[in-house]
Design a protein around this motif. Structure first.
Motif, PDB file in Angstrom:
ATOM      1  N   UNK A 155       0.718  -1.145   0.109  1.00 55.39           N
ATOM      2  CA  UNK A 155       0.112  -0.029   0.147  1.00 55.39           C
ATOM      3  C   UNK A 155       0.832   1.365  -0.092  1.00 55.39           C
ATOM      4  N   UNK A 156       1.848   1.252   0.862  1.00 56.29           N
ATOM      5  CA  UNK A 156       2.622   2.527   0.914  1.00 56.29           C
ATOM      6  C   UNK A 156       3.745   2.503  -0.182  1.00 56.29           C
ATOM      7  N   UNK A 157       3.914   1.424  -0.822  1.00 56.02           N
ATOM      8  CA  UNK A 157       4.681   1.483  -2.277  1.00 56.02           C
ATOM      9  C   UNK A 157       3.874   2.413  -3.113  1.00 56.02           C
ATOM     10  N   UNK A 158       2.671   2.487  -3.120  1.00 58.33           N
ATOM     11  CA  UNK A 158       2.006   3.444  -4.090  1.00 58.33           C
ATOM     12  C   UNK A 158       2.428   5.047  -3.833  1.00 58.33           C
ATOM     13  N   UNK A 159       2.644   5.229  -2.716  1.00 61.25           N
ATOM     14  CA  UNK A 159       3.054   6.595  -2.386  1.00 61.25           C
ATOM     15  C   UNK A 159       4.582   6.905  -2.528  1.00 61.25           C
ATOM     16  N   UNK A 163      11.296   3.299  -3.988  1.00 50.58           N
ATOM     17  CA  UNK A 163      12.044   2.212  -3.186  1.00 50.58           C
ATOM     18  C   UNK A 163      11.631   0.823  -3.532  1.00 50.58           C
ATOM     19  N   UNK A 164      10.410   0.717  -4.256  1.00 50.25           N
ATOM     20  CA  UNK A 164      10.008  -0.571  -4.697  1.00 50.25           C
ATOM     21  C   UNK A 164       9.614  -1.527  -3.637  1.00 50.25           C
ATOM     22  N   UNK A 165       8.949  -0.976  -2.852  1.00 52.50           N
ATOM     23  CA  UNK A 165       8.569  -1.754  -1.438  1.00 52.50           C
ATOM     24  C   UNK A 165       7.686  -3.049  -1.665  1.00 52.50           C
ATOM     25  N   UNK A 173      17.961  -4.419   0.940  1.00 49.27           N
ATOM     26  CA  UNK A 173      18.331  -4.764  -0.142  1.00 49.27           C
ATOM     27  C   UNK A 173      19.219  -3.958  -0.946  1.00 49.27           C
ATOM     28  N   UNK A 174      20.054  -4.214  -1.645  1.00 53.77           N
ATOM     29  CA  UNK A 174      20.830  -3.448  -2.334  1.00 53.77           C
ATOM     30  C   UNK A 174      20.238  -2.369  -3.131  1.00 53.77           C
ATOM     31  N   UNK A 175      18.999  -2.587  -3.836  1.00 55.55           N
ATOM     32  CA  UNK A 175      18.269  -1.854  -4.364  1.00 55.55           C
ATOM     33  C   UNK A 175      17.495  -0.817  -3.595  1.00 55.55           C
TER      34      UNK A 175
END
Length: 206
Positions: A155-159, A163-165, A173-175
């Motif tokens: 859900x917070x990935x959309x915000x 960060x590709x959560x 992660x490295x990313x």
């Protein structure tokens, strides 16, 4: 032919025994999430195990089955600001306590994954190292904690999609660390955690 799960059904064979576990303790962003579960005496899911040993697809498949069959279940998120204030161990234990307190049925005994816990009210408890791979109720709690936390991170990935959560779920992660170095920190990052190995100056502008 269905085979019986290898996990033990109960620690004390108590029909109101509660298992509890957390997810996200080592993440750089997002909450630490705990769940508490009381299972019925006849509960059994083939292949139920520590959530880390299960695929995401399997965890999501087991989630509604656990919720439907459980005598009671609950989960709790503790947000990054509070983690920074009270530290991750205390936040993890608080999340477990709040989850137990929110159960619709009061347990008579508590089993906890790991070796650190604080007494909850006057209910006896036992800490069990790798308990999520030994006891069904802890395994069930680990699945619920993990799935609810993953859904939160998606859900917070959309915000903050940079960060590709939805993929890394806030783990270091490295990313994820490269995104922190490029974009800085968000309100969902844990400021008390070492976000970058070299501790570069981070922009707080987001």
């Amino acid at each position: 032919m269905k085979t019986k799960t290898k996990l033990n059904p109960f620690y004390k064979y108590n029909e109101l025994e509660c298992g509890t576990d957390e997810a996200g303790r080592g993440c750089l962003a997002g909450p630490v999430t705990a769940a508490a579960v009381i299972l019925p005496l006849d509960f059994n899911i083939e292949e139920l195990n520590d959530s880390k040993q299960l695929s995401e697809k399997t965890r999501m498949l087991f989630k509604p089955i656990i919720e439907e069959k459980a005598v009671a279940f609950s989960y709790t998120h503790i947000e990054p600001a509070e983690i920074d204030q009270i530290n991750i161990l205390n936040a993890s234990i608080k999340a477990m306590h709040l989850s137990i307190a929110s159960l619709s049925v009061k347990p008579k005994f508590i089993i906890v994954d790991g070796n650190r816990f604080k007494p909850f009210e006057t209910i006896a408890h036992e800490t069990i190292v790798k308990g999520d791979s030994k006891y069904l109720s802890i395994a069930a709690a680990s699945v619920l904690a993990k799935t609810y936390r993953d859904l939160y991170m998606e859900t917070i990935h959309e915000e903050y999609p940079m960060y590709n959560w939805k993929q890394n779920k806030g783990y270091p992660t490295k990313e994820h660390r490269e995104a922190i170095a490029k974009y800085g920190l968000t309100k969902y990052h844990r400021l008390s955690f070492k976000q970058l190995p070299e501790q570069l100056k981070i922009d707080f502008g987001l």
